[in-house]
Design a protein around this motif. Sequence first.
Motif, short mmCIF file in Angstrom:
data_model
loop_
_atom_site.label_atom_id
_atom_site.label_comp_id
_atom_site.label_asym_id
_atom_site.label_seq_id
_atom_site.Cartn_x
_atom_site.Cartn_y
_atom_site.Cartn_z
N ILE A 1 8.13 19.40 26.02
CA ILE A 1 8.02 20.79 26.47
C ILE A 1 7.11 21.56 25.54
O ILE A 1 7.34 21.62 24.33
N ASP A 2 6.07 22.15 26.10
CA ASP A 2 5.15 23.00 25.33
C ASP A 2 5.71 24.42 25.31
O ASP A 2 5.88 25.04 26.36
N ILE A 3 6.03 24.94 24.13
CA ILE A 3 6.65 26.26 24.04
C ILE A 3 5.60 27.38 24.07
O ILE A 3 5.95 28.56 23.94
N GLY A 4 4.34 27.04 24.25
CA GLY A 4 3.30 28.06 24.39
C GLY A 4 2.93 28.74 23.10
O GLY A 4 2.48 29.89 23.12
N HIS A 5 3.09 28.05 21.97
CA HIS A 5 2.75 28.66 20.68
C HIS A 5 1.23 28.77 20.56
O HIS A 5 0.52 27.77 20.59
N ARG B 1 12.14 37.44 3.61
CA ARG B 1 11.97 36.03 3.23
C ARG B 1 12.13 35.12 4.44
O ARG B 1 11.38 34.15 4.61
N LEU B 2 13.11 35.43 5.29
CA LEU B 2 13.32 34.63 6.51
C LEU B 2 12.13 34.76 7.45
O LEU B 2 11.67 33.77 8.04
N GLN B 3 11.60 35.97 7.59
CA GLN B 3 10.45 36.20 8.45
C GLN B 3 9.23 35.41 7.96
O GLN B 3 8.51 34.78 8.74
N GLY B 4 9.01 35.41 6.64
CA GLY B 4 7.90 34.66 6.08
C GLY B 4 8.06 33.16 6.29
O GLY B 4 7.10 32.46 6.62
N LEU B 5 9.28 32.65 6.09
CA LEU B 5 9.55 31.23 6.30
C LEU B 5 9.31 30.85 7.75
O LEU B 5 8.71 29.81 8.06
N GLY B 6 9.77 31.70 8.67
CA GLY B 6 9.56 31.42 10.09
C GLY B 6 8.08 31.36 10.44
O GLY B 6 7.64 30.48 11.18
N ALA C 1 4.73 23.90 12.97
CA ALA C 1 5.35 22.57 12.89
C ALA C 1 6.51 22.44 13.86
O ALA C 1 6.72 21.38 14.47
N LEU C 2 7.30 23.51 14.02
CA LEU C 2 8.40 23.49 14.99
C LEU C 2 7.88 23.25 16.40
O LEU C 2 8.43 22.45 17.16
N ALA C 3 6.79 23.95 16.75
CA ALA C 3 6.21 23.79 18.10
C ALA C 3 5.78 22.35 18.33
O ALA C 3 6.01 21.78 19.41
N ARG C 4 5.12 21.74 17.32
CA ARG C 4 4.68 20.34 17.46
C ARG C 4 5.87 19.39 17.59
O ARG C 4 5.85 18.47 18.42
N THR C 5 6.90 19.62 16.77
CA THR C 5 8.08 18.74 16.79
C THR C 5 8.78 18.82 18.15
O THR C 5 9.18 17.79 18.72
N LEU C 6 8.94 20.03 18.67
CA LEU C 6 9.61 20.18 19.96
C LEU C 6 8.81 19.52 21.08
O LEU C 6 9.38 18.90 21.99
N PRO D 1 9.05 32.46 25.84
CA PRO D 1 10.49 32.38 25.57
C PRO D 1 11.29 31.41 26.45
O PRO D 1 12.10 30.65 25.91
N PRO D 2 11.12 31.40 27.80
CA PRO D 2 11.91 30.43 28.58
C PRO D 2 11.66 28.98 28.18
O PRO D 2 12.59 28.17 28.12
N ALA D 3 10.38 28.66 27.88
CA ALA D 3 10.06 27.29 27.46
C ALA D 3 10.68 26.99 26.10
O ALA D 3 11.18 25.88 25.86
N LEU D 4 10.67 27.97 25.20
CA LEU D 4 11.27 27.78 23.88
C LEU D 4 12.76 27.48 23.99
O LEU D 4 13.27 26.54 23.35
N VAL D 5 13.47 28.25 24.82
CA VAL D 5 14.91 28.02 24.98
C VAL D 5 15.18 26.63 25.56
O VAL D 5 16.06 25.90 25.09
N SER D 6 14.40 26.25 26.57
CA SER D 6 14.60 24.93 27.18
C SER D 6 14.33 23.81 26.18
O SER D 6 15.06 22.81 26.13
N ALA D 7 13.29 23.97 25.37
CA ALA D 7 12.95 22.94 24.39
C ALA D 7 14.01 22.84 23.30
O ALA D 7 14.38 21.74 22.88
N LEU D 8 14.51 23.97 22.84
CA LEU D 8 15.54 23.94 21.81
C LEU D 8 16.82 23.28 22.33
O LEU D 8 17.44 22.48 21.62
N ARG D 9 17.18 23.58 23.56
CA ARG D 9 18.38 22.95 24.13
C ARG D 9 18.19 21.44 24.23
O ARG D 9 19.07 20.66 23.84
N ALA D 10 17.03 21.01 24.76
CA ALA D 10 16.78 19.58 24.91
C ALA D 10 16.78 18.88 23.55
O ALA D 10 17.30 17.77 23.41
N SER D 11 16.22 19.53 22.53
CA SER D 11 16.19 18.94 21.20
C SER D 11 17.60 18.82 20.63
O SER D 11 17.96 17.78 20.05
#
Length: 275
Positions: free
Chosen positions: A47-51, A25-30, A36-41, A120-130
């Motif tokens: 920061i573009d997380i490369g999605h 269920r968690l995998q499907g939700l993700g 939407a998470l990529a756009r919000t970040l 991954p490095p961009a994702l971590v940086s974006a999550l921290r900044a958010s």
Amino acid sequence: RGGAATRASLGVLTAPTSGKSPFKRLQGLGHRTYPALARTLLEETGIDIGHRVTGSLHLKPALPDAATRSKVERLYREAGLEARWVEGEDLRRLAPGLLDGQEACFPIALHVRDEAIVHPPALVSALRASCERRGVVIREGVGGARLRCSEHSLVELQSGEVLSGAGVILTAGAWSRLALAASGFQGLAVRPIRGQAIEVSFPYPECPNLRFELPAARKEYHIVSKGSGRAWIGSTVEDAGFDAGVTKSGVEELLLAARSVLPGIGEKDVVRAWA
């Protein structure tokens, strides 16, 4: 800051199949919410997380029997995804660089269109900044921490300072067992497993992620197109304790696996390696 496996990941967001377990269920939700998470970040942090939705090809040495094919297709379909079996011209069109003809180790593939990747490095940086923009306080360099359980969850820092809250989430990865043991908790079955990966510069077109197993290895390898003739290849699976060093044998294993799919890749093409 995201170390160890967080930044070393190949960044493949595995497309989910149907299922009622909490993990499924968690995998499907993700999968449904990642765009939407990529756009919000990007809007929040710049920061573009490369999605990118690249799709994936699960390469097979032979076409599974009809019952297996039907079950696999149904599990993806129930998760709202499209999956179909491809071979011949269809497969070469999706992945032009693959071995074909009698030399092909994997003449059949399951094409899952909606699998995606992130950087991954961009994702971590974006999550921290958010998090910081939302008022989250990040404390670093505080040394070891010890969990104290009473009426309230407490974390005692090495300095003696105590932090309290409604709950504590432990995200220490392979170190989680050690962090709990220091607090008197035993029995968490978590241990480190080393995974090595390489980046190659090779005449490799943009195409879906490639997934395949070598009969002798009994493990899955990935080849992820990064554009501009580059690809990431991973990974080894090694019970090496907390040694995160790159080894010659690990790089050789990955090159050998890659050559079963893409001929001509050699040590000269390796740009970097990590673990």
